[in-house]
Design an enzyme around this catalytic site. Structure first.
Site, mmCIF file in Angstrom:
data_model
loop_
_atom_site.group_PDB
_atom_site.id
_atom_site.type_symbol
_atom_site.label_atom_id
_atom_site.label_comp_id
_atom_site.label_asym_id
_atom_site.label_seq_id
_atom_site.Cartn_x
_atom_site.Cartn_y
_atom_site.Cartn_z
ATOM 1 C CG ASP A 171 -0.144 -0.016 2.518
ATOM 2 O OD1 ASP A 171 1.099 -0.041 2.479
ATOM 3 O OD2 ASP A 171 -0.780 0.001 3.589
ATOM 4 C CE1 TYR A 262 9.484 0.947 4.574
ATOM 5 C CE2 TYR A 262 7.830 1.665 3.007
ATOM 6 C CZ TYR A 262 8.160 1.106 4.225
ATOM 7 O OH TYR A 262 7.180 0.707 5.091
HETATM 8 C C1 G6P Z 1 3.519 0.755 4.902
HETATM 9 C C2 G6P Z 1 4.185 -0.338 4.113
HETATM 10 C C3 G6P Z 1 4.035 -1.646 4.827
HETATM 11 C C4 G6P Z 1 4.623 -1.532 6.204
HETATM 12 C C5 G6P Z 1 3.934 -0.424 6.950
HETATM 13 C C6 G6P Z 1 4.604 -0.196 8.287
HETATM 14 O O1 G6P Z 1 2.151 0.570 4.915
HETATM 15 O O2 G6P Z 1 3.699 -0.459 2.823
HETATM 16 O O3 G6P Z 1 4.691 -2.624 4.085
HETATM 17 O O4 G6P Z 1 4.501 -2.731 6.921
HETATM 18 O O5 G6P Z 1 4.002 0.770 6.226
HETATM 19 O O6 G6P Z 1 3.790 0.555 9.061
HETATM 20 P P1 G6P Z 1 3.923 0.604 10.629
HETATM 21 O O7 G6P Z 1 2.885 1.590 11.013
HETATM 22 O O8 G6P Z 1 3.671 -0.793 11.147
HETATM 23 O O9 G6P Z 1 5.301 1.073 10.912
HETATM 24 MN MN MN Z 2 4.641 -2.314 1.931
#
Ligand code: G6P
Ligand code: MN
Length: 439
Positions: A171, A262
């Site tokens: 996402d 990222y």
């Molecule tokens: C986004 C990325 C995911 C990831 C997430 C982490 O949605 O696409 O792959 O796991 O961020 O989010 P968080 O809130 O768990 O750090």
């Molecule tokens: Mn992701």
């Protein structure tokens, strides 16, 4: 309309209520007769089950059966879709993935850098048996996978189960696009974005506006010098705020393209580490924030059978998954950013890479778009990352310490083989119950 049965693998995840929320909102396009929650942590999932039952009871306009189970046969037999969001080792191991590299002055991150590789080996080990079970009990089912780290999982699944009906989806691109819209007043429906790379490792080359009939990415980049303000449910979390600010730095230093957030971990590991608190990382933020909130609601639902208080906004994540499922089911042929074997989609990147590119989804499955060649700067970064990920997957299948060390050394957020080896040895120690033996 056919009524479908959906299984959520990793049912205890804090993202489950958001997925169910999206399923409720889209009931006109995808009607469920049964929802199954599957998780190896039965106790945790049972709590989530109370919340999900309460939400559906109050908001689903049709009768629906909810099954909560840790038995794969019960979970998957006859399902139409499996939404997969497993996290092998849970947030406790995420914390180690983030904190061990920081001890050595390296990026500590869930899916990127040395921690992402540690998670990668755990995930392959947990994910392959899941695919095997789904194929056994529901050979016709589509697996929509958003378990991380996705490029690594996709590569491993492709080798072990080349004909599996799996679509890997992240996402992050939709989140970036919606954040741009919220910051500058654009409408997402107006965008036709062109993006290429690996998962969590790519760039937008253009964003075509249907209304203006031209590429508006240059206008967007012009406004982005100060980065973006977080606009979704993560607003208020310091780490996401820092990440979206950093985009401003990247587009200033490397104009012309919009990177995935990222990329900061590979382009500026020094700056990211300087800002990190080695004793309190994103895993701690999530455990103290989202996890605590959602599980408090689950306790409440268990006590009084209702879902009052569930006002948490889970952003575009659930909607994106449900959109892909409906596009498959109803042959909508909609365009998404998806993770898929390259096969020429990016012509000057190795053909056996698993890339993330615009793709159309119909009843037939996924059809990636064929793009123009990409610039050398991006190609070089992508090829090095791809080789590192492939070495890691080799390490898994061959049980090879050397391949793992090569993967860690090649990771562009790691400064030396000396540090790579130290981190790898620490990760072997803490992952004894999760990794294959490496010799
Ligand atoms: C986004 C990325 C995911 C990831 C997430 C982490 O949605 O696409 O792959 O796991 O961020 O989010 P968080 O809130 O768990 O750090
Ligand atoms: Mn992701």
């Amino acid at each position: 309309m056919n009524e479908v049965t959906i299984a959520i693998a990793g049912g205890g995840s804090t993202y489950t209520p958001g997925i169910v929320g999206a399923l409720i909102e889209n009931v006109d396009r995808l009607k469920m007769k049964e929802l199954r929650l599957y998780d190896c942590d039965f106790e945790r999932q049972e709590k989530m089950g109370h919340l999900i039952r309460a939400i559906l009871k109050q908001k689903y306009p049709h009768p629906i059966e909810v099954i909560v189970t840790d038995d794969p046969e019960k979970a998957f037999t006859g399902v139409d879709f499996v939404f997969s969001q497993i996290r092998v080792g849970g947030l406790k191991m995420r914390e180690k993935d983030e904190k061990i590299p920081l001890k050595y002055g390296c990026v500590g991150q869930e899916t990127c850098g040395p921690g992402g590789f540690a998670y990668g080996l755990r995930s392959i080990r947990g994910f392959l048996p899941l695919v095997e079970q789904i194929i056994r009990f529901a050979p016709e089912a589509w697996i929509l996978n958003y378990s991380n780290p996705e490029s690594i999982i996709a590569e491993a699944v492709r080798r072990a189960y080349p004909t599996a009906k799996i679509i890997n989806v992240c996402d992050m691109t939709i989140s970036i696009e919606e954040t741009i819209c919220a910051n500058f007043g654009y409408q997402h429906e107006d965008f036709i974005p062109e993006y290429y790379g690996l998962n969590h490792f790519g760039w937008y080359r253009s964003i075509y506006s249907k209304r203006e009939k031209r590429d508006i990415l240059p206008d967007i980049l012009d406004k982005m010098g100060a980065g973006l303000e977080v606009a979704d449910f993560n607003a208020g979390d310091a780490s996401w705020a820092a990440t979206y600010k950093m985009l401003g730095r990247i587009v200033t230093d490397f104009p012309g393209y919009l990177p995935n957030t990222y990329l900061e971990y590979y382009l500026y590991p020094d700056l990211v580490v300087a800002e990190a608190d080695p004793t309190h990382t994103r895993a701690n933020e999530v455990m103290e924030g989202r996890e605590t909130k959602v599980y408090a609601l689950a306790e409440q639902a268990k006590a009084n059978q209702d879902s009052a208080g569930l006002e948490i906004n889970f952003g575009s994540h659930g909607q994106y998954i449900v959109d892909i499922a409906t596009s498959l089911l109803n042959d909508e042929n909609r365009r998404f950013m998806l993770i898929t074997p390259n096969r020429g989609a990016i012509p000057n990147v190795r053909q056996d890479a698993v890339v993330e590119v615009p793709s159309y989804v119909s009843a037939k499955g996924i059809e990636p778009v064929c793009l123009d060649a990409i610039p050398d700067f991006h190609k070089g970064l992508i090829e090095a990352q791809c080789a590192a990920e492939k070495l890691l997957v080799d390490a898994y299948f061959e049980g090879s310490y050397l391949k793992a060390l090569q993967a860690y050394t090649l990771n562009q957020s790691v400064p030396s083989a000396n540090v790579a080896k130290k981190m790898l040895d620490d990760f072997i120690e803490v992952n004894r119950e999760y990794w294959p033996e490496l010799t």
